[in-house]
Design a protein around this motif. Structure first.
Motif, PDB file in Angstrom:
ATOM      1  N   ILE A  50      61.050-115.763  81.280  1.00  0.00           N
ATOM      2  CA  ILE A  50      61.114-115.246  82.635  1.00  0.00           C
ATOM      3  C   ILE A  50      62.604-115.561  83.471  1.00  0.00           C
ATOM      4  O   ILE A  50      63.045-114.691  83.987  1.00  0.00           O
ATOM      5  N   TYR A  53      64.768-112.837  82.247  1.00  0.00           N
ATOM      6  CA  TYR A  53      64.212-111.424  82.985  1.00  0.00           C
ATOM      7  C   TYR A  53      65.054-111.419  84.439  1.00  0.00           C
ATOM      8  O   TYR A  53      65.318-110.523  84.890  1.00  0.00           O
ATOM      9  N   GLN A 331      59.208-102.937  86.143  1.00  0.00           N
ATOM     10  CA  GLN A 331      57.570-103.396  85.699  1.00  0.00           C
ATOM     11  C   GLN A 331      57.471-103.254  84.026  1.00  0.00           C
ATOM     12  O   GLN A 331      56.782-103.915  83.458  1.00  0.00           O
ATOM     13  N   LYS A 334      59.283-105.913  82.060  1.00  0.00           N
ATOM     14  CA  LYS A 334      58.712-106.880  82.287  1.00  0.00           C
ATOM     15  C   LYS A 334      57.397-107.134  81.586  1.00  0.00           C
ATOM     16  O   LYS A 334      56.852-107.855  80.939  1.00  0.00           O
ATOM     17  N   TRP A 340      58.879-110.394  78.368  1.00  0.00           N
ATOM     18  CA  TRP A 340      58.175-111.233  79.158  1.00  0.00           C
ATOM     19  C   TRP A 340      56.686-111.087  79.034  1.00  0.00           C
ATOM     20  O   TRP A 340      55.948-112.379  78.525  1.00  0.00           O
TER      21      TRP A 340
END
Length: 398
Positions: A50, A53, A331, A334, A340
Motif C-alpha cells: 500500500i 502504491y 483503480q 490498485k 495491492w
C-alpha cells in the motif's frame, strides 16, 4: 419494477445529472486552486504494498497536477480523529494538519456527528460518474449510515479466511464447523485481538451467524446487549482453549498472522482484502499452498473511504487527489494483486469499453476468489456494535 425501486433509481439518476453540471462549472477552478499545494494524507502505514502504491500515486499527482502528496503513516486512524477534535477545541478552524483521511465505520460516524468533515464534495468529483450506488450500495453507506457525500469510496472489502491446504483438507465454512474443527485439531486457528479491525470483524461475523435474530444488529446497541451477545460469548468460551497457544495470547493484527501462517505455527488467517493471499504468495510471504475461502452463509463486506477534515489546509488539492485515486487508471492499478489487490469501487458497465476489458483481463491470482465465489456480502452491523463488542471482549478475555 416496484414503484419504490423505480423512484429510487430516478432520484439517483437526477442527482447524477445535476452533479455533472456542477462538475463542469467548478472543476477547472478546483484544479487551478490545487496547483503547488501539499496534501497530507493520513493513512495506515503497515503494508509495504500500500505504501508503494501511494508513492506511485504521489508521483502521478505531482506530474499531472503539481500536487505534493505526503503519506502520513498511522497505526490507528482513531488517533487522527482525536487530533482533529483537539484542533477544533483549540479553535483551529483552518490550516489543519490533516488533508485526507483513510476512514470508515465508527471513525466516520464520529467525524460526521461532530461536524468535522468537509463537504459534501463527492458527487462533484468527475470520476463519481463511474460509481453506481444501486449496484454497489456500500459506496454511499458506511456501517449503516449514509455518507451524504462526506467521504469518497476508495475500495471494496470482504472478510475472507486463508488456509494452508497442505495442512487442512476440509475447510470449516461456518462458525459451528469452525468450533468442531478446532476442537479436533487444536492450535491451528486463531484471530487478531480486538480492537484490531480484523479481530473485531471476526467477532461481528460470529455474532451475525450465531445470533437468533441478526436483524437486531442493524439497530444501535441497547439494554439487551448481554442477551443478544450471549451466543457469541458461549462460542468463544468454547473456542478459545482450542486456539493457537490455547487462547492465552492473540496476534496483534491480520498482517501479524502471515508469518505465523508461513512458518506453520497456525493453518488459518483472516483478512478483509480478498487478494491478500495472492499478493503474499507473489511476495514470498506465504506458501503456494495457501488458498482463500468464505463461509457458506456469506461474510461481512463493506467499502473503505477517503474523507477531508473540515479544517484541512488544502481542500481543493485534497479533492483532486481523491478524484485521481478514484480514476479508472488508479483503480485498475490498485486492483492488481501484484501491486495491492484491492477490489475496485467502480462499476465496469459505466466505464469505456477499453477500460472495461482491462479490468476483465486482469488476473485475480492463484488464491483470489472470483466475485461469484465470494458470494453474499453480509451488511455490517450498526457502527455502535463495534466499540461495544471490543469493550466486552477486552473485559472478558484480557
Amino acid at each position: 419494477m416496484p414503484r419504490k425501486t423505480l423512484l429510487t433509481h430516478l432520484i439517483i439518476l437526477a442527482l447524477l445529472v445535476l452533479s455533472s453540471f456542477t462538475r463542469a462549472e467548478t472543476w477547472p477552478q478546483t484544479l487551478e486552486q490545487a496547483k503547488g499545494k501539499t496534501v497530507y494524507m493520513n493513512a495506515w502505514g503497515g503494508s509495504e504494498n500500500i505504501n508503494s502504491y501511494l508513492d506511485w500515486a504521489g508521483e502521478e499527482l505531482n506530474e499531472r497536477y503539481g500536487i505534493t502528496l505526503k503519506h502520513v503513516k498511522v497505526d490507528d486512524i482513531a488517533s487522527v480523529v482525536s487530533r482533529i477534535v483537539a484542533e477544533k477545541s483549540a479553535g483551529r478552524e483552518s490550516g489543519g494538519s490533516v488533508d485526507i483521511m483513510w476512514i470508515n465505520g465508527e471513525n466516520f460516524r464520529a467525524m460526521k456527528d461532530n461536524k468535522l468533515l468537509h463537504g459534501p464534495f463527492v458527487e462533484n468529483l468527475p470520476n463519481w460518474q463511474f460509481i453506481d450506488p444501486v449496484e454497489k450500495p456500500t459506496t454511499i453507506e458506511d456501517f449503516g449510515h449514509s455518507v451524504d457525500g462526506l467521504e469518497a469510496p476508495w475500495g471494496m472489502a470482504q472478510l475472507v479466511f486463508m488456509v494452508d491446504t497442505d495442512r487442512v483438507s476440509q475447510k470449516p465454512t461456518s462458525m459451528q464447523e469452525l468450533l468442531a474443527f478446532s476442537q479436533k485439531n487444536p492450535g491451528l486457528f486463531t484471530y487478531p485481538a480486538p480492537p484490531d479491525f480484523i479481530g473485531t470483524t471476526f467477532l461481528k461475523q460470529a455474532l451475525i451467524e450465531l445470533a437468533p435474530d441478526a436483524k437486531r444488529l442493524k439497530q444501535p446497541v441497547g439494554d439487551d446487549f448481554e442477551q443478544v451477545t450471549q451466543p457469541l460469548w458461549a462460542f468463544l468460551d468454547a473456542l478459545h482453549p482450542t486456539l493457537w497457544r490455547k487462547g492465552a495470547t492473540f496476534p496483534a493484527s491480520s498482517s501479524a498472522m502471515l508469518p505465523l501462517l508461513d512458518d506453520g505455527e497456525i493453518a488459518f488467517a483472516q483478512t478483509f482484502n480478498p487478494s491478500t493471499a495472492t499478493t503474499a504468495i507473489h511476495d514470498g510471504l506465504l506458501p503456494e499452498t495457501v488458498r482463500t475461502y468464505v463461509h457458506k452463509a456469506g461474510t461481512i463486506g463493506n467499502s473503505h473511504f477517503l474523507a477531508i477534515p473540515y479544517n484541512a489546509s488544502a481542500k481543493a488539492a485534497a479533492e483532486v487527489t481523491i478524484n485521481f485515486l478514484m480514476s479508472p487508471e488508479a483503480q485498475l492499478r490498485k486492483a492488481n494483486p501484484k501491486i495491492w489487490g484491492d477490489p475496485t469501487v467502480l462499476s465496469l458497465s459505466k466505464l469505456p469499453l477499453q477500460q472495461q476489458q482491462q479490468f476483465r483481463d486482469q488476473e485475480d491470482g492463484i488464491a483470489t476468489l472470483s466475485q461469484e465465489q465470494l458470494g453474499t456480502a453480509l451488511q455490517e452491523p450498526d457502527a455502535s456494535w463495534m466499540n461495544a463488542l471490543e469493550q466486552a471482549w477486552l473485559k472478558r478475555y484480557r
